[in-house]
Motif scaffolding. Sequence first.
Motif, mmCIF file in Angstrom:
data_model
loop_
_atom_site.group_PDB
_atom_site.id
_atom_site.type_symbol
_atom_site.label_atom_id
_atom_site.label_comp_id
_atom_site.label_asym_id
_atom_site.label_seq_id
_atom_site.Cartn_x
_atom_site.Cartn_y
_atom_site.Cartn_z
ATOM 1 N N PHE A 61 0.822 -1.202 0.000
ATOM 2 C CA PHE A 61 0.000 0.000 0.000
ATOM 3 C C PHE A 61 0.858 1.254 0.000
ATOM 4 C CE2 PHE A 61 -3.004 -3.128 1.573
ATOM 5 C CZ PHE A 61 -4.175 -2.757 0.927
ATOM 6 N N LYS A 62 0.381 2.246 -0.737
ATOM 7 C CA LYS A 62 0.992 3.565 -0.726
ATOM 8 C C LYS A 62 -0.072 4.591 -0.369
ATOM 9 C CE LYS A 62 4.733 2.906 -4.112
ATOM 10 N NZ LYS A 62 5.335 3.408 -5.372
ATOM 11 N N THR A 63 0.401 5.763 0.026
ATOM 12 C CA THR A 63 -0.512 6.854 0.365
ATOM 13 C C THR A 63 -0.208 8.061 -0.509
ATOM 14 O OG1 THR A 63 -0.693 6.115 2.659
ATOM 15 C CG2 THR A 63 -1.356 8.372 2.188
ATOM 16 N N ALA A 64 -1.223 8.547 -1.188
ATOM 17 C CA ALA A 64 -1.089 9.746 -2.025
ATOM 18 C C ALA A 64 -1.729 10.928 -1.305
ATOM 19 C CB ALA A 64 -1.760 9.529 -3.376
ATOM 20 N N THR A 65 -1.193 12.115 -1.560
ATOM 21 C CA THR A 65 -1.751 13.336 -0.991
ATOM 22 C C THR A 65 -2.237 14.251 -2.110
ATOM 23 O OG1 THR A 65 0.384 14.472 -0.995
ATOM 24 C CG2 THR A 65 -0.180 13.214 0.959
ATOM 25 N N ILE A 66 -3.359 14.916 -1.882
ATOM 26 C CA ILE A 66 -3.940 15.839 -2.864
ATOM 27 C C ILE A 66 -3.917 17.231 -2.254
ATOM 28 C CG2 ILE A 66 -5.931 16.361 -4.301
ATOM 29 C CD1 ILE A 66 -4.728 13.626 -4.849
ATOM 30 N N SER A 67 -3.302 18.178 -2.986
ATOM 31 C CA SER A 67 -3.141 19.489 -2.370
ATOM 32 C C SER A 67 -3.136 20.663 -3.340
ATOM 33 C CB SER A 67 -1.829 19.523 -1.576
ATOM 34 O OG SER A 67 -0.747 19.273 -2.438
ATOM 35 N N ASP A 68 -2.928 20.426 -4.596
ATOM 36 C CA ASP A 68 -2.773 21.550 -5.523
ATOM 37 C C ASP A 68 -4.103 21.847 -6.199
ATOM 38 O OD1 ASP A 68 -2.023 23.473 -7.264
ATOM 39 O OD2 ASP A 68 -0.576 22.263 -8.383
ATOM 40 N N PHE A 69 -4.710 22.971 -5.836
ATOM 41 C CA PHE A 69 -5.986 23.372 -6.421
ATOM 42 C C PHE A 69 -5.876 24.696 -7.173
ATOM 43 C CE2 PHE A 69 -6.557 21.020 -2.518
ATOM 44 C CZ PHE A 69 -7.173 19.882 -3.023
#
Length: 411
Positions: A61-69
Motif C-alpha cells: 500500500f501507498k498513500t497519495a496526498t492531494i493538495s494543488d488546487f
Amino acid sequence: MVCFRLSPAPGSGLVLLCLVLGAVSSYALEVNVTDSEKATCLYAKWQMNFTIQYNTTSKNFKTATISDFSTATYNGSVCGNDQNNPKIVVQFGSGFSWIVNFTKKESAYLIDSISFSYNLSDNATFPDAKEKGILTVHDLVGFRIPLNNIFRCNSLSTLEKNGVVQYYWDVHVQAFVQNGTVSTKEFLCEKDKTSTTVVPTISTTTPSPTTTPTPKEKPEVGSYSVNNSNGTCLLATMGLQLNITHNKVASVININPNTTDFTGSCQPQTALLRLNSSNIKYLDFVFAVKNENRFYLKEVNVSMYLVNGSVFSIANNNLSYWDAPLGSSYMCNKEQTVSVSGAFQINTFDLRVQPFNVMEGKYSTAQDCSADDDNFLVPIAVGAALAGVLILVLLAYFIGLKRHHAGYEQF
C-alpha cells in the motif's frame, strides 16, 4: 452564473470544504454562486486536505496526498430551484472532483452530502496503482443550519471512508442566501463552541492544562524506510515523543517502534512517511523540495485514539523544519521540538532523515543541526572579541593618561 476566486491563504484563514494537503502552498478556496440577476445565492470559503491509500502492483500500500488546487474550476455549481438542490462542484487535476449538496427543510438548510472522486489512472498522483479508473467516496453529512445563518467551523473536521481521509478547516458556507447578501450571523460547529484552537495553526505556546503530564523517559529510537520501484527512496531514524493537550488535559506518549507499522510514498517534489499502531490511526510526516536544491519537513498530520476513547486529530501543512540540501541527510542527536499546533508537539531524539535521493539504501552525508548553533554563535563570538578589544584600548588609554598627569606633578 458562477463567480469564484482562488487565493493563497496566510496560514489559516476563512474557509469551507475543499482540498489542501500536499507539499505546496496552502490555498483558500472561495466560490460565490449567483442567480440570473447576479445576486449571490450560495457562498463558501474553506480549506481542505486529502490522503488516499491505494494498492500497488507490487501488492503493498501507498498513500497519495492531494493538495494543488491552483487550477480548480467550479463548473456545475448552482443556486438550486424547484427541481434541483444547490450544490458546489469543484474540478481539479486529472479527473478529480469534489461536490457538496445542500437541501432545505422548513426554517433550516442542510449540508446534505459530500462526494469526492479521484482518478487512479493518474500515474503522477498514484504511481504503480493496481486499480485504474475513477473511484468515488460518498458521505452523508446531514448537518442542519438555520436559514439566513452562515455556518462557521475553524476547527479541524475529518471524514474517513474506504482508505480516503478528508480534512476540512476554516469553513464558512451559506446556502439559500437571502436578498443576495451573505449573513453576518454565524452558526458555529460544536468544536468551535468548546475550543479556541484553530487548525492548522503554528503556536509555540501550549494551553495551561488542568492535569500535569507525568514526565516520560527518552523514547526508543526506531528505523523507518519507504520503498518504490527503484528501491529505498526514504530513510528515517528517530525516537518520537508526542505531547498532546486535549480538553485541557495534557499527556505524553512515547512511540514504540517495535509495535509501529510504517508506509509511505515518494514523488519528485514530495515524500510521505506514515506511521500507525493500535492507538495511532496515522502519523504523517510530509517532506517537500524548495528552491530545487533543498528539502524540509513541510507537514504533519495525526489522528489517534486517546485513553478516554476520543479521537484526537490535527493537521498542519505550513511547517518548516529539518532543512538540508538535496542529496544529503538531516541529523540532530539532541532533543528537538516540532510544534504542529498549540495542542500538539513532537519531541524528536537521535534524529536522522533523508526523504530524497537515497542511494543504495544508505544515508548520504549529514547536515548536523549543530551547524545552526554554530551559525548563531559566530556573531556572538565576534561581538565578544570586539568588546574585549575595545575594553583593552580604553584601559591602555586611561593608564597612559594617568602616567602623563603623574609626570607633570614632578615639576
